[in-house]
Design a protein around this motif. Structure first.
Motif, PDB file in Angstrom:
ATOM      1  N   VAL A   1      35.242  36.697  34.608  1.00 27.29           N
ATOM      2  CA  VAL A   1      35.821  36.769  36.019  1.00 27.29           C
ATOM      3  C   VAL A   1      35.077  38.199  36.103  1.00 27.29           C
ATOM      4  O   VAL A   1      35.637  39.379  35.696  1.00 27.29           O
ATOM      5  CB  VAL A   1      37.059  36.561  36.263  1.00 27.29           C
ATOM      6  N   VAL A   2      34.152  38.313  37.475  1.00 27.37           N
ATOM      7  CA  VAL A   2      34.003  39.663  37.790  1.00 27.37           C
ATOM      8  C   VAL A   2      34.360  39.876  39.231  1.00 27.37           C
ATOM      9  O   VAL A   2      33.956  39.111  39.948  1.00 27.37           O
ATOM     10  CB  VAL A   2      32.121  39.736  37.834  1.00 27.37           C
ATOM     11  N   PRO A   3      34.996  40.860  39.565  1.00 26.13           N
ATOM     12  CA  PRO A   3      35.295  41.390  40.735  1.00 26.13           C
ATOM     13  C   PRO A   3      33.997  41.797  41.465  1.00 26.13           C
ATOM     14  O   PRO A   3      33.209  42.542  41.117  1.00 26.13           O
ATOM     15  CB  PRO A   3      36.368  42.401  40.716  1.00 26.13           C
TER      16      PRO A   3
ATOM     17  N   ARG B   1      36.456  41.135  49.654  1.00 23.20           N
ATOM     18  CA  ARG B   1      36.831  41.041  48.034  1.00 23.20           C
ATOM     19  C   ARG B   1      36.909  39.697  47.605  1.00 23.20           C
ATOM     20  O   ARG B   1      37.885  38.970  48.177  1.00 23.20           O
ATOM     21  CB  ARG B   1      38.183  41.808  47.793  1.00 23.20           C
ATOM     22  N   ALA B   2      36.166  39.614  46.313  1.00 28.53           N
ATOM     23  CA  ALA B   2      36.199  38.289  46.041  1.00 28.53           C
ATOM     24  C   ALA B   2      36.174  38.326  44.540  1.00 28.53           C
ATOM     25  O   ALA B   2      36.062  39.689  43.726  1.00 28.53           O
ATOM     26  CB  ALA B   2      35.142  37.413  46.621  1.00 28.53           C
ATOM     27  N   VAL B   3      36.094  37.330  43.724  1.00 27.29           N
ATOM     28  CA  VAL B   3      35.704  37.327  42.259  1.00 27.29           C
ATOM     29  C   VAL B   3      34.766  36.251  41.985  1.00 27.29           C
ATOM     30  O   VAL B   3      34.773  35.140  42.382  1.00 27.29           O
ATOM     31  CB  VAL B   3      36.844  37.111  41.276  1.00 27.29           C
ATOM     32  N   LEU B   4      33.722  36.608  41.045  1.00 23.46           N
ATOM     33  CA  LEU B   4      33.050  35.613  40.492  1.00 23.46           C
ATOM     34  C   LEU B   4      33.425  34.965  39.223  1.00 23.46           C
ATOM     35  O   LEU B   4      33.576  35.773  38.233  1.00 23.46           O
ATOM     36  CB  LEU B   4      31.506  36.161  40.448  1.00 23.46           C
TER      37      LEU B   4
ATOM     38  N   ALA C   1      34.534  43.791  34.581  1.00 27.91           N
ATOM     39  CA  ALA C   1      34.707  42.470  34.224  1.00 27.91           C
ATOM     40  C   ALA C   1      35.857  41.970  33.559  1.00 27.91           C
ATOM     41  O   ALA C   1      36.693  42.925  32.727  1.00 27.91           O
ATOM     42  CB  ALA C   1      33.651  41.798  33.321  1.00 27.91           C
ATOM     43  N   MET C   2      36.691  41.025  33.603  1.00 24.71           N
ATOM     44  CA  MET C   2      37.772  40.159  32.986  1.00 24.71           C
ATOM     45  C   MET C   2      37.278  38.955  32.381  1.00 24.71           C
ATOM     46  O   MET C   2      36.383  38.350  32.543  1.00 24.71           O
ATOM     47  CB  MET C   2      39.085  40.111  34.165  1.00 24.71           C
ATOM     48  N   HIS C   3      38.480  38.277  31.553  1.00 22.10           N
ATOM     49  CA  HIS C   3      38.243  37.146  30.978  1.00 22.10           C
ATOM     50  C   HIS C   3      39.639  36.266  30.782  1.00 22.10           C
ATOM     51  O   HIS C   3      40.598  37.013  31.010  1.00 22.10           O
ATOM     52  CB  HIS C   3      37.626  37.276  29.899  1.00 22.10           C
TER      53      HIS C   3
END
Length: 296
Positions: A53-55, A62-65, A45-47
């Motif tokens: 933001v979760v890949p 491939r997407a991000v939530l 996860a990122m921020h």
């Protein structure tokens, strides 16, 4: 694979109780969305400043939530992305505005922060044509904000740590712009700077993270002048002017109108710093230096 949000959520520690309440909801919200939207986590996860933001993999793509803090600025992010249909911006695949959840195409982590600043300004200016489409009626108007901020700026005491001439100029310019019909009517990103443009596969560069309003395209230029400001040390006037002209030339904007919005916008930045208490003198100096540089 299980998703660990602890390190990402720790970055929001120390903010106020409203933020803490939101952080408490994020793990459950992410887990529920992964299940409901049939998403598979595909990386750590990122921020951002106000989002997690979760890949993910979505039907093998491939997407991000993205799950965002429910602030006013980003309320209509999904609406703007849907309106753009991937032209100049990241593509929206699915949204749940109530939960501030977006499923987005996955872009590359490369942004414009390491590119030559003039070239980066030209890239951003080139995106404006796709982004500045006729505004949707649901969007808040830029002028509604500027009217309020201008009143607050004009109420600053003469002892405020800003040149009074610039304060009065920004108040006057803001008043004139609020009364101008051309100050509304187009979708504007609101926060389009170097880190909010990512490399993509279907297009070289795409905008992310809009704070959309119904406004004036000329309002967009200013963040390119104050971001990466430390790079202009020793050459502030010429550096600011190079960025300013690179952007407006690439976008075909009116120089005088863009200049007026820069002055208004940077003085509003200074206002907010003063209102927050104990403003950083270096930041106030930056705002004043930009306002002066575009007018010299």
């Amino acid at each position: 694979m299980p998703i660990d949000l602890s390190a990402v959520l720790a970055t929001f520690a120390g903010r106020d109780e409203i933020w803490a309440s939101w952080v408490d909801t994020v793990p459950g919200r992410v887990v529920a969305l992964l299940e409901e939207w049939k998403l598979v986590p595909d990386g750590p996860a990122m921020h951002g400043f106000a989002s997690v933001v979760v890949p993910v993999l979505h039907q093998r793509d491939r997407a991000v939530l993205k799950v965002a803090f429910p602030d006013d600025e980003s309320e209509h992010e999904a609406l703007a992305l849907q309106h753009w249909h991937g032209r100049g911006a990241v593509t929206l695949l699915r949204a749940d505005p109530r939960r501030r959840a977006l499923l987005l195409e996955r872009l590359h982590p490369t942004d414009l922060t390491e590119h030559w600043d003039v070239e980066a300004c030209e890239v951003v200016g080139g995106l404006y044509a796709d982004l500045h489409r006729p505004a949707l009626p649901q969007l808040r108007t830029l002028t509604s904000y500027v009217e309020r901020w201008g009143a607050a700026l004009g109420s600053l005491p003469r002892s405020a740590p800003l040149p009074r001439r610039l304060v009065e100029q920004a108040v006057s310019l803001g008043h004139d712009l609020v009364g101008d019909p051309a100050s509304v009517g187009r979708v504007i990103h609101g926060d389009l700077h170097y880190a909010n443009v990512l490399a993509g596969d279907r297009a070289p560069w795409l905008a992310i993270d809009p704070k959309p309003m119904s406004g004036d395209p000329h309002y967009e230029v200013a963040p390119l002048l104050w971001n990466r400001f430390d790079e202009l040390a020793g050459d502030v006037r010429e550096g600011v002017r190079r960025r300013f002209h690179a952007t407006i030339d690439a976008a075909g904007l009116d120089e005088d109108r863009a200049r007026d919005w820069v002055v208004v916008r940077v003085l509003h930045n200074a206002l907010w710093a003063i209102q927050d208490g104990d403003p950083d003198p270096a930041w106030l100096t930056t705002c004043v230096a930009i306002a002066k540089a575009v007018q010299d």
